[in-house]
Scaffold this active site. Structure first.
Site, PDB file in Angstrom:
ATOM      1  N   GLN D 163       0.828  -1.208   0.000  1.00 29.02           N
ATOM      2  CA  GLN D 163       0.000   0.000   0.000  1.00 29.02           C
ATOM      3  C   GLN D 163       0.860   1.255   0.000  1.00 29.02           C
ATOM      4  O   GLN D 163       1.879   1.320   0.681  1.00 29.02           O
ATOM      5  CB  GLN D 163      -0.912  -0.011   1.222  1.00 29.02           C
ATOM      6  N   PRO D 227       6.242   2.953   0.427  1.00 31.07           N
ATOM      7  CA  PRO D 227       5.219   2.203   1.147  1.00 31.07           C
ATOM      8  C   PRO D 227       4.572   3.055   2.236  1.00 31.07           C
ATOM      9  O   PRO D 227       5.207   3.964   2.778  1.00 31.07           O
ATOM     10  CB  PRO D 227       6.000   1.044   1.767  1.00 31.07           C
ATOM     11  N   HIS D 228       3.335   2.764   2.516  1.00 31.63           N
ATOM     12  CA  HIS D 228       2.633   3.400   3.630  1.00 31.63           C
ATOM     13  C   HIS D 228       3.386   3.050   4.921  1.00 31.63           C
ATOM     14  O   HIS D 228       3.775   1.896   5.104  1.00 31.63           O
ATOM     15  CB  HIS D 228       1.212   2.850   3.663  1.00 31.63           C
ATOM     16  N   PRO D 229       3.590   4.030   5.808  1.00 28.75           N
ATOM     17  CA  PRO D 229       4.348   3.730   7.038  1.00 28.75           C
ATOM     18  C   PRO D 229       3.790   2.528   7.795  1.00 28.75           C
ATOM     19  O   PRO D 229       4.543   1.736   8.356  1.00 28.75           O
ATOM     20  CB  PRO D 229       4.193   5.019   7.858  1.00 28.75           C
ATOM     21  N   THR D 231       2.736  -0.120   6.707  1.00 29.02           N
ATOM     22  CA  THR D 231       3.085  -1.410   6.113  1.00 29.02           C
ATOM     23  C   THR D 231       4.519  -1.803   6.427  1.00 29.02           C
ATOM     24  O   THR D 231       4.993  -2.840   5.963  1.00 29.02           O
ATOM     25  CB  THR D 231       2.939  -1.361   4.578  1.00 29.02           C
TER      26      THR D 231
END
Lengths: 356, 335, 356, 335
Positions: D163, D227-229, D231
């Site tokens: 994500q 990436p989303h933190p 994740t």
């Protein structure tokens, strides 16, 4: 007497007969009763303004009042490409040059385009064989410009027409054979039929999106890009005489040209003038040739009617109409009508001097 | 004895003499351009480089007995040499219509510079009569021996362009169906420009948009990614070395570009450095042997009598070819 | 008296003074003596037909005969894009629609185009400040259409003009700042200057080749696409009055619009008529206002000259010219000249009736 | 004891209960669509497949003591499931002007289907409170254990979408700068359609031309490939497993796609099959252990007391979790 009027419910049988005779090639009027009925319904909704103005499809019938028969049809699609996606190829040029090598190459290129979106299209012209000639085709086609003129706000500033491209007697299109068919396993006639049934945009989804460089197509395909079918040449000439010009767009299937004009530049629009009706009891001069006739419209939106009259009926301020003609276009003495020579090159008698 | 060594300016005329029939288009065909290339290649061998431009190497195949020069082989440390390196990338698009329930793969050629700055093998020429001998392998693989000995100058991947299909009467189907239209010249001319000029003219003349493979002529489609039959020995050798054709093809003739991870090249994996020792036998397995850094690089074929943990015994004639002596470090790799 | 004539060698000083005053923004006439001299040379070669017709650049000077000074310049570039590559962006629309989701999105898009290649451009218009007004601008601009009309075979069927786009007083162009400058580290004024020096195609090589979707540009950049600089609005209005229309092309740097017209549709061309010169010894009516003046050309290619005269000089077949006017445009009694109202909306006196 | 097993229709409600905050968009959010997915996943486990469609697997994390379902993890044997699988490929073009002696790299995003038909890890959801436990690794890596046991169903490369960056107020910079203009909907809506509908709408609405990165908003450029933190644990785990971000990003949020060669995945390399034996100790190194084919696949964490050449000794409780008994073949892999 032949009169233009909005398409009606009871035109279905005549339309179907005409469509059957026309056969392949006229994709906008397929011989399919259900589809024709749907078109009639849409036209009726359009004239009665029961649909959104941009969804309107105005279809005009040419009726032989004496025979009580519809013998022709023509139409105006208010705005294309709002429901489905409208595709053309734009015939462009790509220039690559190297000063170092002294090379300068101009490559004609087809670019997929949606640029006609939201533009008014004149379409669906069909005239029975036995009524060809005598200016009937002109009336059927040009009556639309009188409608466009009087009701401009429902239409775009520019209008266009797609001209049928080259295909042979067996329905093969050279462009389709070398381009479309490479991306879509289908005969041109079948693609053309699907297109007429409203599936054109679905087929277009399968067509190439990146520019097509013409030198990569075979000669026979290149030769037909922007060219019209022999049968369509008279229609093209007529539109050119009205001021339509090739706008660089071609049909993605058969390469037929798109011609366009600003409404205000169309000859019929430029030359039309208003007159007052004077119903008279003497008959009109019988059968004036087309170049001595004028179109006369009743300027009605819901019951738009046009017929032709000898120019001798037209005076500086009035137009003299026998009762039966006035009835046919539903006007009375004192009503305002609009008149314009049927053929280009004609000039209304006693045209008021402009300027000076 | 045949050996490979860096090209020198003295080799200019002999290289021009190698012949007309050579396959390489990346070697300049004019005296001046070739001289410049040799000078640049020589300068590239200097461990401390003075110029900022990427290193470009050129080696010759020399008969140490007669002085004859019978072939050349080159390495560009960075494909494109600071400019874009052009290829077509073969890929496909999917054209799908939901309503018609149809989905088609459409083969495409995308202009690409993705191989720019990778190490490139190039400029391979060899006299006809030597093509079917072990010397062919010597000349080609000497480059891998050089890379093994100077690994820090080269990138993690190495590529090599293989000449594409050409018809007997000289026509190049891929070119005739595509490039000719945009470059307005025949294949030979474009190919020569490509070897001699900066590649700017490619950027100027090549259409920026991808090309639909299905619109190429049948012959061009058939030629796409195919090596010229004459390159078969080269192709096979490179394949044994670990090169594989990928998704890139030459923009002119559609020939394949072979790719490999530099560190997994057979020569780099199988070669070992040893201390040089003498042998009185002239027999043993034939191996590649190289030695020397930079301008001193030499590579030959030699029979190897015996190899121990850190030593290798080879005939003293090989010492002379390498210009090395007992105890010096050499690199060997089996054929 | 003000007269249009081919640019001459001794115009250099006057041109340079004009170019210096004009400052930034007029990229076709930079204040650079060497460049101006090259333009003069090219113009002289063109009028004397010493260069290929497609390489010709016809530059006209507006000379104040009384002051002995060149006070304006205008030009026709016979064919653009044959030496270097000529770029525009075409303002197009990309339509994406999903029937399943009921989404129909029209995305205005800029497509890089070479489509003006091989077309005639009217260009290089500059008039000294002190001569603005009184119809001098009209004469300077419209004289070109008389030249195009009489020598059509050297030009394309369509002609176009690039209109200067929006930039602020400090020379910043919103479109350049959000688009061009992202691909090329250069101020707009510098790019514009290079462009004027003939390096436009080199810069264009660095510009994006794939379509630019307008929603990805900031509002201030989108707002100026197809819009003209305030100073250029009068020039645009004048061309529109002549029948020029925006053709969907914009400048790749500042987004200024391209307007075009078919030569045969240009008002000046449509309305111009031939007359025979009759040199008379009485003076002309002094200082008729612009809307009562007509342009008169001597129809000469090598020494094309145009001036304006009161319409009262024009008869049904002849035009009465005082000797000094005849001298100024180098004609004598009996010579054929061509006349046309200077302003649109005027009509030549005693126009022969067409048709009927 | 936590264990991973194939999802069954009975799990429908528990899966829906896992919570709103899950990160996966590839798991349907409606009851009907989820039921269809579970049915299809169950059918995919049949060694002799009846339908022609690609296999799609879904596993649940189950507490064998309480019956609680606390997470899901999926594998699509062929990304796109027979339709194109869309990504943007990051690449660059070179814009060069010979005369001005300027050359610039221009970053581009090219629409791509190149990852279509590769094995895809997907549908990962896990209750918040278990995210920082070993159970997280169990659930994620159980898929690799499954792949190891059913290798022939999967392709040579495996990919997983991570994500991308989302702001606290819900904005997705990459989407807001690019996709929103063409899809005319917010990110959540598009993301849901993507999970639920065929991907045709992407083909219909996504512009076919490449995108200039420099024209994206600064925030979108910063988010590209990030990436989303949240994740991060997942990203780290996948990296340890051998996945690396390549040149592909998600077309919606610009998040990275990680890629690996299936056969070099850590779990596939380190896992071994052994015969199951009992141990009375509850101590030893914690390992992943799996057993069973198709619908019988089970995977748990277990302390391993001792492992010999072909045997492994684990507590009998583990036997029950695996539904296996002494002498059965099991697969173990260290954490």
């Amino acid at each position: 007497m032949l009169v233009i009027r909005p398409l009606q419910n009871d035109d279905l049988d005549d339309l179907y007969a005409m469509a059957q005779k026309a056969g392949k090639g006229l994709t906008t009027l397929p011989a399919d009763r259900e589809l024709l009925q749907r078109k009639i319904d849409r036209a009726r909704e359009s004239f009665s303004q029961r649909c959104a103005p941009e969804a309107a499809l105005y279809l005009f019938a040419l009726e032989d009042l004496d025979a009580g028969k519809t013998v022709g049809i023509s139409g105006i699609d208010a705005r294309v490409g709002l429901d489905e996606v409208f595709y053309n190829y734009r015939l462009s040029v790509t220039v690559n040059a190297s000063r170092e090598l002294g090379v300068h190459v101009r490559t004609p290129t087809l670019n997929l385009s949606n640029d006609m979106t939201d533009t008014t299209e004149i379409c669906s012209l069909l005239l029975s064989d036995e009524y060809q000639g005598g200016g009937n085709g002109l009336l059927l086609s040009r009556c639309r410009f009188m409608f466009l003129d009087d009701f401009r706000k429902w239409f775009s500033e520019k209008v266009f027409a797609e001209m049928r491209g080259v295909s042979d007697t067996s329905g093969h299109s050279p462009l389709w054979d070398s381009l479309g068919s490479k991306f879509f396993d289908m005969e041109f006639s079948q693609a053309d039929r699907l297109s007429g049934l409203g599936n054109k945009s679905f087929i277009a989804e399968l067509m190439p999106k990146y520019p097509i460089y013409l030198p990569m197509l075979p000669d026979e395909a290149r030769a037909v890009i922007g060219r019209v079918h022999d049968n369509t040449r008279p229609a093209l000439k007529m539109l050119q005489a009205e001021g339509f010009n090739f706008n660089g767009m071609v049909d993605i299937f058969d390469g037929g040209p798109v011609v366009e004009a600003f409404v205000h530049n169309i000859r019929t629009v430029r030359e039309a003038e208003n007159r007052q009706v004077l119903v008279v009891d003497h008959a009109m001069a019988p059968d004036a040739p087309p170049d001595q006739r004028a179109m006369i419209s009743n300027r009605s939106f819901r019951d738009f009617r046009v017929t032709t009259i000898p120019m001798t009926c037209i005076g500086p301020d009035t137009v003299n109409l026998p009762g039966e003609v006035a009835d046919a276009i539903r006007v009375e003495s004192g009503d305002q009508v609009r008149v314009v020579p049927l053929k280009d090159g004609g000039l209304l008698p006693v045209a008021p001097l402009k300027g000076v | 004895m045949w050996r490979v060594r860096p090209a020198k300016l003295d080799d200019l005329q002999p290289i021009l003499n190698i012949g007309e029939n050579r396959l390489s288009s990346t070697l300049p065909k004019t005296r001046d351009a070739l001289a410049r290339k040799i000078e640049q290649a020589w300068a590239s061998l200097n461990p401390v480089q003075t110029s900022q431009s990427p290193r470009r190497f050129l080696f010759v195949l020399e008969n140490t007995d007669t002085g004859e020069i019978a072939g050349t082989a080159g390495i560009d440390s960075r494909a494109g040499n600071g400019q874009p390196f052009y290829n077509y990338r073969r890929d496909h698009l999917v054209h799908a219509s939901h309503e018609l329930n149809i989905s088609r793969r459409v083969e495409m050629l995308f202009p690409s510079h993705a191989l720019t700055d990778l190490t490139l093998l190039c400029s391979f020429t060899l006299k006809q009569e030597l093509r079917n001998t072990e010397v062919f392998e010597l000349l080609s693989r000497a480059r891998m021996m050089f890379i093994a000995g100077h690994r820090e100058w080269f990138t993690s991947r190495t590529v090599v362009e293989i000449q594409g299909v050409q018809q007997e009467h000289g026509g190049v189907p891929f070119w005739d169906s595509l490039g000719r239209h945009f470059f307005n010249m025949d294949f030979e001319t474009a190919d020569q420009y490509s070897g001699q000029l900066s590649k700017t003219f490619i950027a100027e003349l090549m259409p920026p948009n991808p090309v639909y493979v299905t619109l190429l002529s049948d012959a061009a489609q058939a030629a796409l990614g195919q090596p010229h039959p004459l390159t078969a020995p080269n192709y096979d050798l490179l394949q044994r070395e670990g090169f594989l054709p990928g998704c890139y093809v030459d923009i002119f003739d559609g020939g394949p570009v072979m790719e490999a991870r530099t560190d997994t090249l057979k020569t780099l994996v199988t070669s070992q450095t040893k201390a040089l020792h003498g042998s009185h036998q002239e027999e043993g397995d034939t191996c590649l042997i190289s030695a020397g850094e930079g301008v001193e690089f030499r590579c030959l074929l030699t029979p190897v009598a015996e190899t121990l943990a850190d030593d290798v015994k080879v005939p003293v004639g090989t010492w002379r070819g390498l210009e090395k002596t007992a105890g010096d470090r050499v690199r060997i790799s089996p054929l």
